[in-house]
Motif scaffolding. Structure first.
Motif, PDB file in Angstrom:
ATOM      1  N   PHE A  72     -13.815  -4.203   6.874  1.00 39.11           N
ATOM      2  CA  PHE A  72     -12.867  -3.023   6.654  1.00 39.11           C
ATOM      3  C   PHE A  72     -12.483  -2.629   5.193  1.00 39.11           C
ATOM      4  CE2 PHE A  72     -11.868  -5.136  10.764  1.00 39.11           C
ATOM      5  CZ  PHE A  72     -11.672  -4.062  11.444  1.00 39.11           C
ATOM      6  N   PHE A  73     -12.764  -1.268   4.750  1.00 39.43           N
ATOM      7  CA  PHE A  73     -12.562  -0.897   3.415  1.00 39.43           C
ATOM      8  C   PHE A  73     -11.105  -0.264   3.423  1.00 39.43           C
ATOM      9  CE2 PHE A  73     -16.783  -1.804   2.854  1.00 39.43           C
ATOM     10  CZ  PHE A  73     -17.203  -1.843   1.500  1.00 39.43           C
ATOM     11  N   CYS A  74     -10.313  -0.444   2.304  1.00 41.30           N
ATOM     12  CA  CYS A  74      -8.965   0.263   2.314  1.00 41.30           C
ATOM     13  C   CYS A  74      -8.526   0.457   0.822  1.00 41.30           C
ATOM     14  CB  CYS A  74      -7.918  -0.607   2.839  1.00 41.30           C
ATOM     15  SG  CYS A  74      -7.493  -2.195   2.406  1.00 41.30           S
ATOM     16  N   ARG A  75      -7.636   1.244   0.652  1.00 37.78           N
ATOM     17  CA  ARG A  75      -7.298   1.397  -0.793  1.00 37.78           C
ATOM     18  C   ARG A  75      -5.813   0.675  -1.202  1.00 37.78           C
ATOM     19  NH1 ARG A  75     -10.667   3.331  -4.510  1.00 37.78           N
ATOM     20  NH2 ARG A  75     -12.035   5.063  -3.433  1.00 37.78           N
ATOM     21  N   ASP A  76      -5.317   0.344   0.135  1.00 43.49           N
ATOM     22  CA  ASP A  76      -3.917  -0.514   0.067  1.00 43.49           C
ATOM     23  C   ASP A  76      -3.958  -1.441   1.312  1.00 43.49           C
ATOM     24  OD1 ASP A  76      -1.202  -1.042   0.581  1.00 43.49           O
ATOM     25  OD2 ASP A  76      -0.785   0.460  -1.319  1.00 43.49           O
ATOM     26  N   TRP A  77      -3.544  -2.495   1.009  1.00 45.96           N
ATOM     27  CA  TRP A  77      -3.354  -3.423   2.036  1.00 45.96           C
ATOM     28  C   TRP A  77      -2.343  -3.053   3.287  1.00 45.96           C
ATOM     29  CZ3 TRP A  77      -7.221  -6.137   2.151  1.00 45.96           C
ATOM     30  CH2 TRP A  77      -7.814  -6.914   1.130  1.00 45.96           C
ATOM     31  N   ALA A  78      -1.435  -1.914   2.897  1.00 48.38           N
ATOM     32  CA  ALA A  78      -0.628  -1.436   3.740  1.00 48.38           C
ATOM     33  C   ALA A  78      -1.432  -0.707   4.963  1.00 48.38           C
ATOM     34  CB  ALA A  78       0.629  -0.527   3.221  1.00 48.38           C
ATOM     35  N   GLU A  79      -2.366  -0.350   4.750  1.00 44.49           N
ATOM     36  CA  GLU A  79      -3.450   0.530   5.634  1.00 44.49           C
ATOM     37  C   GLU A  79      -3.609  -0.357   6.960  1.00 44.49           C
ATOM     38  OE1 GLU A  79      -6.619   2.481   3.622  1.00 44.49           O
ATOM     39  OE2 GLU A  79      -5.243   2.974   1.971  1.00 44.49           O
ATOM     40  N   LEU A  80      -3.794  -1.682   6.607  1.00 45.62           N
ATOM     41  CA  LEU A  80      -4.349  -2.548   7.690  1.00 45.62           C
ATOM     42  C   LEU A  80      -3.467  -2.692   8.951  1.00 45.62           C
ATOM     43  CD1 LEU A  80      -5.960  -5.565   5.968  1.00 45.62           C
ATOM     44  CD2 LEU A  80      -7.228  -3.349   6.596  1.00 45.62           C
ATOM     45  N   PRO A  81      -2.122  -2.650   9.014  1.00 38.71           N
ATOM     46  CA  PRO A  81      -1.482  -2.699  10.136  1.00 38.71           C
ATOM     47  C   PRO A  81      -1.632  -1.374  10.985  1.00 38.71           C
ATOM     48  CG  PRO A  81      -0.152  -3.565   8.482  1.00 38.71           C
ATOM     49  CD  PRO A  81      -1.365  -2.871   7.837  1.00 38.71           C
ATOM     50  N   GLU A  82      -2.029  -0.440  10.286  1.00 38.31           N
ATOM     51  CA  GLU A  82      -2.140   0.923  11.123  1.00 38.31           C
ATOM     52  C   GLU A  82      -3.418   1.032  11.968  1.00 38.31           C
ATOM     53  OE1 GLU A  82      -1.764   3.922   8.164  1.00 38.31           O
ATOM     54  OE2 GLU A  82       0.097   3.235   7.404  1.00 38.31           O
ATOM     55  N   VAL A  83      -4.410   0.081  11.560  1.00 38.85           N
ATOM     56  CA  VAL A  83      -5.627   0.005  12.278  1.00 38.85           C
ATOM     57  C   VAL A  83      -5.312  -0.199  13.825  1.00 38.85           C
ATOM     58  CG1 VAL A  83      -8.066  -0.729  12.381  1.00 38.85           C
ATOM     59  CG2 VAL A  83      -6.868  -0.337  10.220  1.00 38.85           C
ATOM     60  N   PRO A  84      -5.649   0.619  14.749  1.00 39.25           N
ATOM     61  CA  PRO A  84      -5.547   0.423  16.116  1.00 39.25           C
ATOM     62  C   PRO A  84      -6.101  -0.945  16.592  1.00 39.25           C
ATOM     63  CG  PRO A  84      -6.229   2.495  15.869  1.00 39.25           C
ATOM     64  CD  PRO A  84      -6.542   2.033  14.605  1.00 39.25           C
ATOM     65  N   HIS A  85      -5.225  -1.809  17.410  1.00 38.03           N
ATOM     66  CA  HIS A  85      -5.662  -2.872  18.044  1.00 38.03           C
ATOM     67  C   HIS A  85      -5.958  -4.059  16.905  1.00 38.03           C
ATOM     68  CE1 HIS A  85      -5.415  -0.365  21.269  1.00 38.03           C
ATOM     69  NE2 HIS A  85      -6.711   0.181  20.925  1.00 38.03           N
ATOM     70  N   LEU A  86      -5.918  -3.870  15.595  1.00 37.76           N
ATOM     71  CA  LEU A  86      -6.519  -4.872  14.518  1.00 37.76           C
ATOM     72  C   LEU A  86      -5.655  -6.099  14.759  1.00 37.76           C
ATOM     73  CD1 LEU A  86      -8.374  -5.818  12.413  1.00 37.76           C
ATOM     74  CD2 LEU A  86      -6.870  -4.624  10.773  1.00 37.76           C
ATOM     75  N   ASP A  87      -4.194  -5.909  15.026  1.00 40.58           N
ATOM     76  CA  ASP A  87      -3.180  -6.989  15.086  1.00 40.58           C
ATOM     77  C   ASP A  87      -3.588  -7.778  16.278  1.00 40.58           C
ATOM     78  OD1 ASP A  87      -2.600  -4.962  17.048  1.00 40.58           O
ATOM     79  OD2 ASP A  87      -0.489  -5.402  16.954  1.00 40.58           O
ATOM     80  N   GLN A  88      -4.170  -7.412  17.248  1.00 41.58           N
ATOM     81  CA  GLN A  88      -4.636  -8.085  18.490  1.00 41.58           C
ATOM     82  C   GLN A  88      -5.825  -9.065  18.028  1.00 41.58           C
ATOM     83  OE1 GLN A  88      -5.359  -5.764  21.886  1.00 41.58           O
ATOM     84  NE2 GLN A  88      -3.559  -4.265  21.480  1.00 41.58           N
ATOM     85  N   MET A  89      -6.778  -8.521  17.152  1.00 42.06           N
ATOM     86  CA  MET A  89      -7.885  -9.430  16.756  1.00 42.06           C
ATOM     87  C   MET A  89      -7.503 -10.281  15.479  1.00 42.06           C
ATOM     88  SD  MET A  89     -10.731  -6.549  16.961  1.00 42.06           S
ATOM     89  CE  MET A  89     -10.131  -5.453  16.191  1.00 42.06           C
ATOM     90  N   VAL A  90      -6.613  -9.851  14.736  1.00 40.95           N
ATOM     91  CA  VAL A  90      -6.149 -10.924  13.588  1.00 40.95           C
ATOM     92  C   VAL A  90      -4.839 -11.218  13.896  1.00 40.95           C
ATOM     93  CG1 VAL A  90      -6.092 -11.068  11.167  1.00 40.95           C
ATOM     94  CG2 VAL A  90      -7.969  -9.655  12.131  1.00 40.95           C
ATOM     95  N   PRO A  91      -4.469 -12.460  14.078  1.00 36.23           N
ATOM     96  CA  PRO A  91      -2.963 -12.961  14.550  1.00 36.23           C
ATOM     97  C   PRO A  91      -2.161 -12.982  13.225  1.00 36.23           C
ATOM     98  CG  PRO A  91      -4.759 -14.595  15.568  1.00 36.23           C
ATOM     99  CD  PRO A  91      -5.450 -13.455  14.787  1.00 36.23           C
ATOM    100  N   ASP A  92      -1.063 -12.763  13.216  1.00 28.29           N
ATOM    101  CA  ASP A  92      -0.089 -12.601  12.052  1.00 28.29           C
ATOM    102  C   ASP A  92      -0.686 -11.472  11.128  1.00 28.29           C
ATOM    103  OD1 ASP A  92       1.458 -14.598  13.392  1.00 28.29           O
ATOM    104  OD2 ASP A  92       0.062 -16.186  12.726  1.00 28.29           O
ATOM    105  N   LEU A  93      -1.070 -10.486  11.512  1.00 26.88           N
ATOM    106  CA  LEU A  93      -1.621  -9.447  10.550  1.00 26.88           C
ATOM    107  C   LEU A  93      -0.740  -8.927   9.463  1.00 26.88           C
ATOM    108  CD1 LEU A  93      -3.934  -7.738   9.559  1.00 26.88           C
ATOM    109  CD2 LEU A  93      -3.109  -5.932  11.207  1.00 26.88           C
ATOM    110  N   VAL A  94       0.842  -8.932   9.837  1.00 30.57           N
ATOM    111  CA  VAL A  94       1.708  -8.259   8.965  1.00 30.57           C
ATOM    112  C   VAL A  94       1.976  -9.373   7.909  1.00 30.57           C
ATOM    113  CG1 VAL A  94       4.262  -7.412   8.934  1.00 30.57           C
ATOM    114  CG2 VAL A  94       2.583  -6.631  10.627  1.00 30.57           C
ATOM    115  N   PRO A  95       2.420 -10.569   8.283  1.00 31.52           N
ATOM    116  CA  PRO A  95       2.580 -11.499   7.261  1.00 31.52           C
ATOM    117  C   PRO A  95       1.259 -11.815   6.297  1.00 31.52           C
ATOM    118  CG  PRO A  95       3.322 -12.521   9.351  1.00 31.52           C
ATOM    119  CD  PRO A  95       2.379 -11.083   9.657  1.00 31.52           C
ATOM    120  N   LEU A  96       0.214 -11.523   6.985  1.00 26.27           N
ATOM    121  CA  LEU A  96      -1.148 -11.573   5.983  1.00 26.27           C
ATOM    122  C   LEU A  96      -1.045 -10.380   4.911  1.00 26.27           C
ATOM    123  CD1 LEU A  96      -4.066 -12.930   5.258  1.00 26.27           C
ATOM    124  CD2 LEU A  96      -5.005 -11.155   7.152  1.00 26.27           C
TER     125      LEU A  96
END
Length: 209
Positions: A72-96
């Motif tokens: 995954f390429f992004c400009r800002d880490w804040a973009e990651l929680p917006e990726v659909p279903h990513l939080d299901q594949m990567v536990p504790d995505l928001v704290p990460l």
């Protein structure tokens, strides 16, 4: 050129002092998000080259996950929680994401493992800051391919990159390539947690350079 067991052990001894080496237990199926077609081709070619070097395999799809190496390429880490279903594949995505923001990191890798401890998936996150933008796509792709083909220590490449320049072109350092091929030797275990494993890897790697 001989490779010392201590050199191998350092590549797989983690910050807490534990030894852990794991290789992929299934064919690798890569997918890259957030880049143009040209960069996508560069990344897939680099991954394929490293997989072939290791003596491993790629596939069109993974029976369990569809794709199992996701970049995954992004400009800002804040973009990651917006990726659909990513939080299901990567536990504790928001704290990460919060930790990555606090550390001002520009890359991070998350591995998942099967029931025996072999790698079954890897998620690569790249935040394109000024440093990464200064790196060519070929070099960045090869670097990430090398760092995902094996579960290296979190300190493995702190002092030296796994790559070197040959006539201006990035290549995998011979000793790193030899270690990877040794790890994938069919007689070696898919996962090892005893430092004596480094002795066996060193013996094989010395013959593979």
């Amino acid at each position: 050129m001989a490779i010392e067991a201590e050199e191998v052990a350092a590549k797989f001894t983690r910050g807490d002092g534990s030894y852990l080496c794991a290789r992929w237990g299934r064919p690798i199926v890569p997918v890259v998000f957030g880049v143009d077609e040209a960069t996508l081709g560069v990344f897939k070619s680099a991954i394929e080259a490293v997989v072939v070097m290791a003596g491993h395999k790629m596939a069109e799809t993974d029976w369990e996950l569809g794709a199992n190496l996701m970049v995954f390429f992004c400009r800002d880490w804040a973009e990651l929680p917006e990726v659909p279903h990513l939080d299901q594949m990567v536990p504790d995505l928001v704290p990460l994401v919060a930790r990555l923001q606090a550390a001002e990191a520009n890359q991070y890798r998350v591995f998942r493992f099967d029931e025996v401890g072999a790698i079954k998936a890897c998620f690569v996150f790249l935040r394109m800051d000024a440093h990464l933008e200064a790196v060519s796509a070929d070099t960045l792709a090869l670097s990430q391919a090398v760092q995902t083909i094996v579960l290296w220590s979190d300190r493995a490449f702190m002092d030296a990159s796994p790559l070197a320049l040959l006539d201006g072109v990035a290549v995998i350092r011979p000793e790193v390539a030899a270690i990877v091929r040794a790890v994938y030797d069919p007689v070696m275990p898919a996962v090892a947690q005893d430092a004596s494993h480094a002795l066996r890897i060193a013996a094989r790697a010395g013959k593979m350079q």
